[in-house]
Design a protein around this motif. Structure first.
Motif, PDB file in Angstrom:
ATOM      1  N   ALA A 146       0.843  -1.203   0.000  1.00 25.74           N
ATOM      2  CA  ALA A 146       0.000   0.000   0.000  1.00 25.74           C
ATOM      3  C   ALA A 146       0.876   1.250   0.000  1.00 25.74           C
ATOM      4  O   ALA A 146       0.609   2.216  -0.726  1.00 25.74           O
ATOM      5  N   ARG A 147       1.937   1.227   0.798  1.00 27.88           N
ATOM      6  CA  ARG A 147       2.845   2.375   0.841  1.00 27.88           C
ATOM      7  C   ARG A 147       3.519   2.565  -0.522  1.00 27.88           C
ATOM      8  O   ARG A 147       3.651   3.670  -1.020  1.00 27.88           O
ATOM      9  N   ARG A 148       3.931   1.463  -1.121  1.00 25.53           N
ATOM     10  CA  ARG A 148       4.585   1.543  -2.431  1.00 25.53           C
ATOM     11  C   ARG A 148       3.620   2.100  -3.481  1.00 25.53           C
ATOM     12  O   ARG A 148       4.030   2.864  -4.359  1.00 25.53           O
ATOM     13  N   LYS A 149       2.357   1.736  -3.383  1.00 26.01           N
ATOM     14  CA  LYS A 149       1.367   2.271  -4.325  1.00 26.01           C
ATOM     15  C   LYS A 149       1.218   3.779  -4.123  1.00 26.01           C
ATOM     16  O   LYS A 149       1.176   4.541  -5.083  1.00 26.01           O
ATOM     17  N   LEU A 150       1.169   4.201  -2.863  1.00 24.07           N
ATOM     18  CA  LEU A 150       1.055   5.618  -2.546  1.00 24.07           C
ATOM     19  C   LEU A 150       2.255   6.393  -3.096  1.00 24.07           C
ATOM     20  O   LEU A 150       2.117   7.493  -3.613  1.00 24.07           O
ATOM     21  N   ASP A 151       3.439   5.783  -3.012  1.00 22.10           N
ATOM     22  CA  ASP A 151       4.666   6.411  -3.514  1.00 22.10           C
ATOM     23  C   ASP A 151       4.869   6.197  -5.002  1.00 22.10           C
ATOM     24  O   ASP A 151       5.878   6.627  -5.558  1.00 22.10           O
ATOM     25  N   GLU A 152       3.909   5.514  -5.656  1.00 18.94           N
ATOM     26  CA  GLU A 152       3.989   5.199  -7.084  1.00 18.94           C
ATOM     27  C   GLU A 152       5.303   4.503  -7.419  1.00 18.94           C
ATOM     28  O   GLU A 152       5.952   4.788  -8.426  1.00 18.94           O
ATOM     29  N   ALA A 153       5.675   3.543  -6.556  1.00 16.94           N
ATOM     30  CA  ALA A 153       6.959   2.856  -6.699  1.00 16.94           C
ATOM     31  C   ALA A 153       6.896   1.671  -7.659  1.00 16.94           C
ATOM     32  O   ALA A 153       7.935   1.136  -8.036  1.00 16.94           O
ATOM     33  N   GLY A 154       5.727   1.230  -8.053  1.00 15.53           N
ATOM     34  CA  GLY A 154       5.613   0.105  -8.958  1.00 15.53           C
ATOM     35  C   GLY A 154       5.755  -1.222  -8.221  1.00 15.53           C
ATOM     36  O   GLY A 154       5.855  -1.270  -6.998  1.00 15.53           O
ATOM     37  N   PRO A 155       5.777  -2.298  -8.984  1.00 14.77           N
ATOM     38  CA  PRO A 155       5.835  -3.632  -8.375  1.00 14.77           C
ATOM     39  C   PRO A 155       7.130  -3.846  -7.593  1.00 14.77           C
ATOM     40  O   PRO A 155       8.157  -3.238  -7.889  1.00 14.77           O
ATOM     41  N   THR A 156       7.066  -4.720  -6.614  1.00 14.66           N
ATOM     42  CA  THR A 156       8.248  -5.080  -5.839  1.00 14.66           C
ATOM     43  C   THR A 156       8.298  -6.588  -5.667  1.00 14.66           C
ATOM     44  O   THR A 156       7.266  -7.256  -5.739  1.00 14.66           O
ATOM     45  N   SER A 157       9.466  -7.100  -5.430  1.00 11.67           N
ATOM     46  CA  SER A 157       9.629  -8.547  -5.301  1.00 11.67           C
ATOM     47  C   SER A 157       9.313  -9.020  -3.892  1.00 11.67           C
ATOM     48  O   SER A 157       9.406  -8.258  -2.923  1.00 11.67           O
ATOM     49  N   ALA A 158       8.981 -10.286  -3.794  1.00 15.33           N
ATOM     50  CA  ALA A 158       8.777 -10.906  -2.485  1.00 15.33           C
ATOM     51  C   ALA A 158      10.067 -10.819  -1.682  1.00 15.33           C
ATOM     52  O   ALA A 158      10.046 -10.588  -0.469  1.00 15.33           O
ATOM     53  N   ARG A 159      11.205 -10.975  -2.344  1.00 18.43           N
ATOM     54  CA  ARG A 159      12.508 -10.903  -1.660  1.00 18.43           C
ATOM     55  C   ARG A 159      12.703  -9.543  -0.997  1.00 18.43           C
ATOM     56  O   ARG A 159      13.162  -9.452   0.139  1.00 18.43           O
ATOM     57  N   THR A 160      12.360  -8.481  -1.691  1.00 19.07           N
ATOM     58  CA  THR A 160      12.513  -7.129  -1.140  1.00 19.07           C
ATOM     59  C   THR A 160      11.678  -6.959   0.120  1.00 19.07           C
ATOM     60  O   THR A 160      12.148  -6.425   1.126  1.00 19.07           O
ATOM     61  N   ILE A 161      10.442  -7.425   0.072  1.00 20.37           N
ATOM     62  CA  ILE A 161       9.562  -7.326   1.244  1.00 20.37           C
ATOM     63  C   ILE A 161      10.099  -8.197   2.373  1.00 20.37           C
ATOM     64  O   ILE A 161      10.179  -7.762   3.522  1.00 20.37           O
ATOM     65  N   ALA A 162      10.483  -9.422   2.048  1.00 23.64           N
ATOM     66  CA  ALA A 162      10.993 -10.354   3.069  1.00 23.64           C
ATOM     67  C   ALA A 162      12.223  -9.783   3.761  1.00 23.64           C
ATOM     68  O   ALA A 162      12.330  -9.846   5.000  1.00 23.64           O
ATOM     69  N   GLU A 163      13.128  -9.211   2.995  1.00 26.05           N
ATOM     70  CA  GLU A 163      14.346  -8.644   3.589  1.00 26.05           C
ATOM     71  C   GLU A 163      14.044  -7.408   4.424  1.00 26.05           C
ATOM     72  O   GLU A 163      14.625  -7.216   5.490  1.00 26.05           O
ATOM     73  N   ALA A 164      13.110  -6.579   3.976  1.00 26.12           N
ATOM     74  CA  ALA A 164      12.777  -5.348   4.696  1.00 26.12           C
ATOM     75  C   ALA A 164      12.188  -5.626   6.073  1.00 26.12           C
ATOM     76  O   ALA A 164      12.392  -4.846   7.010  1.00 26.12           O
ATOM     77  N   TYR A 165      11.470  -6.753   6.208  1.00 26.42           N
ATOM     78  CA  TYR A 165      10.762  -7.035   7.465  1.00 26.42           C
ATOM     79  C   TYR A 165      11.228  -8.334   8.122  1.00 26.42           C
ATOM     80  O   TYR A 165      10.543  -8.843   9.017  1.00 26.42           O
TER      81      TYR A 165
END
Length: 153
Positions: free
Chosen positions: A19-38
């Motif tokens: 949701a935050r990425r959509k708000l920032d118009e960041a486009g798609p992100t990988s599962a790996r990016t999310i997994a590493e961030a959290y």
């Protein structure tokens, strides 16, 4: 004790991030990016994102610039939808599933002094989870912090 499972917790965190990425118009992100961030286990998160995609809460795009995106406005995604997508229907006790399947439930509904009361509580819980929207769960500071700033923290 009633408690959300780790899978549901991870699903909510992933949806908040998307949701935050959509708000920032960041486009798609990988599962790996999310997994590493959290600090989430990648295989588990990939399964969760697949379940969220099947529930049409996220979309996935293959390819080098692909990834996951939230498919629904956060103000339109209820906690109940997320719980149902990840855990299946909420069921406070065996007699609350409302399914006319043989050998389901406790079999003592006619004699039970709390059957009606438990069903009322069950309906209240369902109603409550249905009224809590994803945007209400997201920390405003996290949502309003641009991705580039939060990634440095």
């Amino acid at each position: 004790m009633l408690q959300l499972t780790r899978k549901t917790d991870y699903a909510l965190v992933a949806l908040a991030d998307l949701a935050r990425r959509k708000l920032d118009e960041a486009g798609p992100t990988s599962a790996r990016t999310i997994a590493e961030a959290y600090s989430m286990p990648l295989p588990l998160l990939m399964n969760i994102l697949k379940e969220l995609a099947q529930a049409k809460l996220v979309t996935s795009t293959r390819g080098a610039s692909g990834g996951y995106q939230i498919a629904v406005e956060p103000s339109r995604v209820s906690m109940l939808e997320v719980i149902n997508a990840i855990e299946g229907p909420v069921k406070l006790s065996p007699c609350c599933d409302q399914l006319p399947i043989a050998d389901q439930g406790c079999g003592r509904e006619d004699l039970c002094p709390i059957h009606q009361g438990i069903n009322r509580v069950h309906r209240r819980i369902i109603d409550f989870f249905g009224q809590v929207m994803l945007n209400e769960l997201i920390d405003e500071q996290v949502v309003t912090t641009p991705l580039s700033t939060s990634a440095k923290s």
